[in-house]
Scaffold this motif. Structure first.
Motif, PDB file in Angstrom:
ATOM      1  N   ARG A 189      60.736  27.274  94.205  1.00  0.00           N
ATOM      2  CA  ARG A 189      60.791  29.052  94.642  1.00  0.00           C
ATOM      3  C   ARG A 189      61.427  29.549  94.792  1.00  0.00           C
ATOM      4  O   ARG A 189      62.563  29.060  94.740  1.00  0.00           O
ATOM      5  CB  ARG A 189      59.902  28.744  95.900  1.00  0.00           C
ATOM      6  CG  ARG A 189      58.069  28.418  96.508  1.00  0.00           C
ATOM      7  CD  ARG A 189      57.796  28.412  97.330  1.00  0.00           C
ATOM      8  NE  ARG A 189      56.863  26.752  97.495  1.00  0.00           N
ATOM      9  CZ  ARG A 189      55.454  27.162  98.360  1.00  0.00           C
ATOM     10  NH1 ARG A 189      56.968  27.709 100.165  1.00  0.00           N
ATOM     11  NH2 ARG A 189      54.874  26.505  99.216  1.00  0.00           N
ATOM     12  N   LEU A 190      61.237  30.868  94.142  1.00  0.00           N
ATOM     13  CA  LEU A 190      61.913  32.445  94.571  1.00  0.00           C
ATOM     14  C   LEU A 190      62.025  32.120  95.841  1.00  0.00           C
ATOM     15  O   LEU A 190      63.712  32.224  95.892  1.00  0.00           O
ATOM     16  CB  LEU A 190      61.297  33.351  93.634  1.00  0.00           C
ATOM     17  CG  LEU A 190      61.800  34.666  94.097  1.00  0.00           C
ATOM     18  CD1 LEU A 190      63.117  34.463  93.066  1.00  0.00           C
ATOM     19  CD2 LEU A 190      61.055  35.768  93.257  1.00  0.00           C
ATOM     20  N   LEU A 191      61.716  32.545  96.447  1.00  0.00           N
ATOM     21  CA  LEU A 191      61.762  32.466  97.974  1.00  0.00           C
ATOM     22  C   LEU A 191      61.036  31.229  98.424  1.00  0.00           C
ATOM     23  O   LEU A 191      60.381  31.039  98.520  1.00  0.00           O
ATOM     24  CB  LEU A 191      61.215  33.921  98.372  1.00  0.00           C
ATOM     25  CG  LEU A 191      61.689  34.166  99.968  1.00  0.00           C
ATOM     26  CD1 LEU A 191      63.421  34.203  99.970  1.00  0.00           C
ATOM     27  CD2 LEU A 191      60.761  35.859 100.449  1.00  0.00           C
ATOM     28  N   ARG A 192      62.667  30.245  99.554  1.00  0.00           N
ATOM     29  CA  ARG A 192      62.049  29.408 100.712  1.00  0.00           C
ATOM     30  C   ARG A 192      63.090  29.436 101.915  1.00  0.00           C
ATOM     31  O   ARG A 192      63.867  30.456 102.164  1.00  0.00           O
ATOM     32  CB  ARG A 192      62.967  28.164  99.865  1.00  0.00           C
ATOM     33  CG  ARG A 192      61.795  26.878 100.681  1.00  0.00           C
ATOM     34  CD  ARG A 192      62.857  26.021 100.021  1.00  0.00           C
ATOM     35  NE  ARG A 192      64.396  25.677  99.876  1.00  0.00           N
ATOM     36  CZ  ARG A 192      64.983  25.564 101.192  1.00  0.00           C
ATOM     37  NH1 ARG A 192      65.187  25.622 101.834  1.00  0.00           N
ATOM     38  NH2 ARG A 192      66.369  25.620 100.440  1.00  0.00           N
ATOM     39  N   LEU A 193      61.350  30.010 102.740  1.00  0.00           N
ATOM     40  CA  LEU A 193      62.073  29.542 104.677  1.00  0.00           C
ATOM     41  C   LEU A 193      61.587  28.496 104.757  1.00  0.00           C
ATOM     42  O   LEU A 193      60.506  28.004 105.224  1.00  0.00           O
ATOM     43  CB  LEU A 193      61.007  31.351 105.093  1.00  0.00           C
ATOM     44  CG  LEU A 193      62.115  32.486 104.895  1.00  0.00           C
ATOM     45  CD1 LEU A 193      60.379  33.935 105.125  1.00  0.00           C
ATOM     46  CD2 LEU A 193      62.883  32.806 105.599  1.00  0.00           C
ATOM     47  N   SER A 194      62.679  27.975 105.330  1.00  0.00           N
ATOM     48  CA  SER A 194      62.259  26.525 105.899  1.00  0.00           C
ATOM     49  C   SER A 194      63.535  25.833 107.201  1.00  0.00           C
ATOM     50  O   SER A 194      64.472  26.002 106.390  1.00  0.00           O
ATOM     51  CB  SER A 194      61.989  25.269 104.857  1.00  0.00           C
ATOM     52  OG  SER A 194      62.999  25.313 103.725  1.00  0.00           O
ATOM     53  N   ASP A 195      62.675  25.512 108.206  1.00  0.00           N
ATOM     54  CA  ASP A 195      64.169  24.639 109.203  1.00  0.00           C
ATOM     55  C   ASP A 195      65.051  26.100 109.090  1.00  0.00           C
ATOM     56  O   ASP A 195      66.052  25.555 108.664  1.00  0.00           O
ATOM     57  CB  ASP A 195      64.155  23.418 108.224  1.00  0.00           C
ATOM     58  CG  ASP A 195      63.465  22.545 107.677  1.00  0.00           C
ATOM     59  OD1 ASP A 195      62.922  22.630 108.821  1.00  0.00           O
ATOM     60  OD2 ASP A 195      63.715  21.628 107.300  1.00  0.00           O
TER      61      ASP A 195
ATOM     62  N   ARG B 177      58.583  36.817 106.088  1.00  0.00           N
ATOM     63  CA  ARG B 177      57.321  35.544 105.103  1.00  0.00           C
ATOM     64  C   ARG B 177      56.849  36.602 104.326  1.00  0.00           C
ATOM     65  O   ARG B 177      56.124  37.062 103.804  1.00  0.00           O
ATOM     66  CB  ARG B 177      56.284  35.006 105.806  1.00  0.00           C
ATOM     67  CG  ARG B 177      57.684  33.463 106.884  1.00  0.00           C
ATOM     68  CD  ARG B 177      56.985  32.848 107.164  1.00  0.00           C
ATOM     69  NE  ARG B 177      56.747  32.112 108.044  1.00  0.00           N
ATOM     70  CZ  ARG B 177      57.757  30.728 107.680  1.00  0.00           C
ATOM     71  NH1 ARG B 177      57.677  30.354 106.977  1.00  0.00           N
ATOM     72  NH2 ARG B 177      57.963  29.994 108.275  1.00  0.00           N
ATOM     73  N   PRO B 178      56.814  36.537 102.707  1.00  0.00           N
ATOM     74  CA  PRO B 178      55.862  37.339 101.739  1.00  0.00           C
ATOM     75  C   PRO B 178      54.506  36.263 101.934  1.00  0.00           C
ATOM     76  O   PRO B 178      54.842  35.328 101.436  1.00  0.00           O
ATOM     77  CB  PRO B 178      56.718  37.455 100.947  1.00  0.00           C
ATOM     78  CG  PRO B 178      58.611  37.198 101.023  1.00  0.00           C
ATOM     79  CD  PRO B 178      58.025  36.311 101.930  1.00  0.00           C
ATOM     80  N   ARG B 179      53.599  37.361 101.963  1.00  0.00           N
ATOM     81  CA  ARG B 179      52.778  36.339 101.423  1.00  0.00           C
ATOM     82  C   ARG B 179      52.622  36.161 100.383  1.00  0.00           C
ATOM     83  O   ARG B 179      51.776  35.123  99.733  1.00  0.00           O
ATOM     84  CB  ARG B 179      51.410  37.063 102.134  1.00  0.00           C
ATOM     85  CG  ARG B 179      51.336  38.259 103.287  1.00  0.00           C
ATOM     86  CD  ARG B 179      50.516  38.990 103.454  1.00  0.00           C
ATOM     87  NE  ARG B 179      50.280  39.427 105.243  1.00  0.00           N
ATOM     88  CZ  ARG B 179      49.367  40.673 105.465  1.00  0.00           C
ATOM     89  NH1 ARG B 179      48.514  40.747 104.794  1.00  0.00           N
ATOM     90  NH2 ARG B 179      49.613  41.009 106.871  1.00  0.00           N
ATOM     91  N   ARG B 180      52.458  36.749  99.304  1.00  0.00           N
ATOM     92  CA  ARG B 180      52.568  36.729  97.812  1.00  0.00           C
ATOM     93  C   ARG B 180      54.183  36.930  97.034  1.00  0.00           C
ATOM     94  O   ARG B 180      54.970  37.661  97.165  1.00  0.00           O
ATOM     95  CB  ARG B 180      51.462  37.029  97.116  1.00  0.00           C
ATOM     96  CG  ARG B 180      50.491  37.109  97.366  1.00  0.00           C
ATOM     97  CD  ARG B 180      49.156  37.443  96.693  1.00  0.00           C
ATOM     98  NE  ARG B 180      47.852  37.109  97.160  1.00  0.00           N
ATOM     99  CZ  ARG B 180      46.793  38.118  96.733  1.00  0.00           C
ATOM    100  NH1 ARG B 180      47.180  39.159  95.775  1.00  0.00           N
ATOM    101  NH2 ARG B 180      45.520  37.590  97.057  1.00  0.00           N
ATOM    102  N   PRO B 181      54.699  35.908  96.317  1.00  0.00           N
ATOM    103  CA  PRO B 181      55.546  35.773  96.122  1.00  0.00           C
ATOM    104  C   PRO B 181      56.367  37.286  95.125  1.00  0.00           C
ATOM    105  O   PRO B 181      56.955  37.296  94.695  1.00  0.00           O
ATOM    106  CB  PRO B 181      55.729  34.475  95.233  1.00  0.00           C
ATOM    107  CG  PRO B 181      54.942  33.891  94.741  1.00  0.00           C
ATOM    108  CD  PRO B 181      54.174  34.592  95.739  1.00  0.00           C
TER     109      PRO B 181
END
Length: 433
Positions: free
Chosen positions: A357-363, A388-392
């Motif tokens: 993805r363009l933007l990833r938020l994890s761990d 967190r963006p709701r839509r990229p």
């Protein structure tokens, strides 16, 4: 009491009583020696309560939980859910009645009139230009969009097209329809076709022409106290610029470009979109599609071209920046994140090519990828909250996530790491002082 007497007292049938026994709503009473059930006053009260609750709309499972005193399903909670559901049904019925009222207000209702009230109001504004067959085809296409699109997308489209209902806009539309009728069978090479397409684009609402450009993003750029408002230098391999601060010192701004890797791909996509637009125009002409829906489709294709071009321009003009205040990460006008200098612990080169993805938020990690790649890792001293963006593809945000590590892409990762390392060294020196 026997079952018939109990059913008559509660106003239900004996079949309902047996069904309540089967569902566990009404416990089985003791039986007489002859095998018949023997009900008492408590059974009659429970059955009456069950009937009243089911008349309110509760399911038998909910009635069973309420009458059993289940703490997990309090009566108030169930009634609140039921009230919300009834409110949704009431709103849906109100909308249906509004649509029926619109149809009944016409002398000769037609099936095409059964559109949403918002679309019906918009089409009524276009009645003055409905004499043209192309205008009629345009209205049919809008009716199709009203059926196929999601309500929020439909409302957004109607809001965008609202300026086209002014008297001046309707007069221009009527003139466009006349010119379309004149060019119905014209050759694509006819110079009047290009002029008409340009006039059609100019007829679109200004908001539609501005959406793809980066101007809005520049206008909304926040201004920090003590820092003059100015444009960020264009992104190259890593340009450095300076400007004066409020206290007279020179503030160095290092621009870190990131768009070079994606430029060939996006340029190829842009070429394909333009080629597709031309091919679609020829194909639609070959099948004899009326000009109005054909131009609407071409306008949608053109908006895709402008969208890709806008992303390319905004990414080139809005690079990552490193200043004494910290690190600012960007992706055009779609994403921006400020990391204060005192939170930056280290930076290193670490190449990855598997970002989905363009933007990833994890761990606890944020990855801002370009062409599925990142090549720099920044470790933070303390976690920061990142929405967190709701839509990229939008700036709408949702819940926040704590991040301790940030990955991003730079055209020149070595220069970017040196700039961030200098920022870290300066911060440690200030702490020691």
């Amino acid at each position: 009491m026997q079952i018939g007497e109990l059913a008559a007292l509660a106003g239900v049938s004996t079949r309902t009583v047996r069904h309540y026994h089967h569902q566990g709503v009404l416990p089985e009473p003791p039986r007489r020696v002859n095998g018949y059930r023997e009900y008492g006053l408590r059974d009659a009260l429970r059955l009456a309560r069950a009937r009243r609750l089911t008349e309110l709309g509760l399911s038998l499972d909910e009635v069973r939980d309420v009458l059993a005193g289940d703490s997990a399903r309090e009566l108030r909670e169930i009634l609140l859910e039921l009230d919300a559901d009834l409110a949704r049904q009431e709103a849906a019925i109100r909308v249906r009645r509004e649509r029926l009222a619109v149809l009944l207000s016409e002398e000769s209702p037609s099936p095409d009139g059964a559109v949403s009230p918002q679309m019906a109001e918009f089409l009524r504004c276009l009645e003055t230009v409905r004499d043209s067959p192309f205008a009629a085809a345009d209205a049919e296409l809008l009716a199709l969009l009203d059926t196929a699109a999601e309500p929020e997308d439909r409302d957004r489209l109607l809001e965008l097209m609202r300026p086209m209902t002014t008297p001046e806009a309707l007069a221009r539309a009527e003139a466009l329809y006349r010119r379309l009728a004149e060019l119905d069978r014209a050759d694509p090479a006819d110079p009047r076709v290009g002029a008409l397409a340009a006039d059609f684009a100019a007829h679109l609402p200004p908001r539609a022409r501005r959406r793809a450009g980066p101007r809005d993003a520049r206008r909304r750029r926040p201004v920090r106290p003590g820092v003059p408002r100015r444009s960020v230098p264009r992104a190259g391999r890593g340009r450095t610029a300076g400007h004066g601060a409020a206290d007279g010192r020179t503030v160095v701004r290092h621009a870190v470009g990131y768009s070079r890797e994606q430029t060939p791909t996006m340029a190829a996509m842009l070429f394909v979109l333009v080629l597709e637009t031309v091919a679609m125009d020829l194909l639609l002409r070959r099948f004899g599609l009326p000009d109005v829906p054909r131009l609407v489709i071409l306008a949608l294709d053109a908006s895709s071209v402008l969208g890709v071009l806008g992303v390319m321009v905004s990414c080139a003009r809005r690079p990552h920046t490193v200043t004494p205040d910290g690190l600012r990460l960007r992706y055009g006008r779609l994403f921006g994140l400020d990391i204060p200098a005192e939170l930056v612990a280290s930076a290193r080169i670490d190449r990855r090519y598997d970002e989905k993805r363009l933007l990833r938020l994890s761990d606890g990690e944020l990855a801002l990828a370009v062409s599925s790649q990142t090549n720099i890792v920044v470790e933070l001293r303390e976690p920061i909250e990142v929405p967190r963006p709701r839509r990229p593809w939008t700036t709408a945000v949702g819940s926040a996530a704590a991040v301790r590590r940030v990955r991003f892409f730079a055209d020149d990762p070595a220069a970017a790491v040196r700039a961030v390392a200098a920022l870290t060294t300066t911060t440690m020196g200030e702490r020691a002082a």
